[in-house]
Scaffold this active site. Structure first.
Site, short mmCIF file in Angstrom:
data_model
loop_
_atom_site.label_atom_id
_atom_site.label_comp_id
_atom_site.label_asym_id
_atom_site.label_seq_id
_atom_site.Cartn_x
_atom_site.Cartn_y
_atom_site.Cartn_z
N HIS A 1 40.42 45.43 29.31
CA HIS A 1 40.58 43.98 29.23
C HIS A 1 39.47 43.33 30.03
CE1 HIS A 1 42.24 39.96 29.68
NE2 HIS A 1 42.90 40.25 28.57
N HIS A 2 38.99 42.20 29.55
CA HIS A 2 37.88 41.50 30.21
C HIS A 2 38.21 41.09 31.64
CE1 HIS A 2 34.64 38.63 30.90
NE2 HIS A 2 34.01 39.25 29.92
N SER A 3 39.48 40.89 31.97
CA SER A 3 39.84 40.54 33.34
C SER A 3 39.69 41.73 34.28
CB SER A 3 41.26 39.98 33.42
OG SER A 3 42.20 40.96 33.05
#
Length: 190
Positions: free
Chosen positions: A139-141
């Site tokens: 996930h980009h986070s």
């Protein structure tokens, strides 16, 4: 091992990416496909990634919502972390590159289990000429593109026999659960 610092709370940008994850059209998933000239030794790969999860705290942390939803989401150690949930091994039905890309497309569209750390690795064996592939989903986070490259460089190397730095990963032990509980206590006392 690493000089990287991991903040407990998500940045505003990461929190935005996390919150829009609920909408399939706005998902912020990073999927990378690596094609290999042969299938990796599964047991060695699992050991390497297991060691890496002890050095890179984010890989054993899940997203938690602060009490009363005040403040950005925070990272908390997953007390039930199970590497088997994050690492998969499959065999291509037809041995083609297209079958790997189909798997990657499906992975990119599927949401993450919001109760677990936000990554998955899938080894695809049985490609033409005894090749293999890895589909990496994060996930980009958890990381951006540059951080993703650093993550790959730390967990994997280009030498079939590995190197001394990666052997040291296996010696690492990080007390993530204690850190998270300590931080949670601090949050409740303020």
């Amino acid at each position: 091992m690493t000089d990287e610092r991991f903040e407990v709370h998500m940045s505003d940008a990461d929190a935005l990416m996390w919150n829009i994850e609920k909408d399939p059209l706005l998902r912020s998933t990073i999927v990378t496909v690596l094609f290999l000239d042969r299938a990796p030794d599964w047991d060695a790969l699992v050991r390497r990634v297991e060691a890496g999860t002890r050095v890179i705290p984010r890989l054993r942390q899940r997203v938690a919502t602060p009490m009363l939803r005040i403040g950005p989401p925070l990272w908390s150690a997953d007390p039930h972390f199970d590497l088997g949930f994050h690492m998969h091994r499959v065999r291509s039905a037809d041995g083609t590159v297209e079958s790997v890309l189909d798997l990657a497309r499906t992975a990119a569209m599927a949401g993450f289990d919001r109760a677990r750390p936000l990554w998955e690795y899938t080894v695809v064996e049985g490609l033409e000429d005894d090749r293999a592939a890895m589909v990496l989903k994060v996930h980009h986070s958890l990381t951006d593109g540059v951080g993703g490259m650093k993550l790959l460089m730390m967990l994997f190397d280009f030498d079939r026999d590995g190197d001394a730095e990666h052997e040291r990963l296996e010696q690492a032990d990080v007390d993530l659960l204690g850190r998270s509980e300590e931080h949670t206590s601090e949050l409740h006392s303020h």
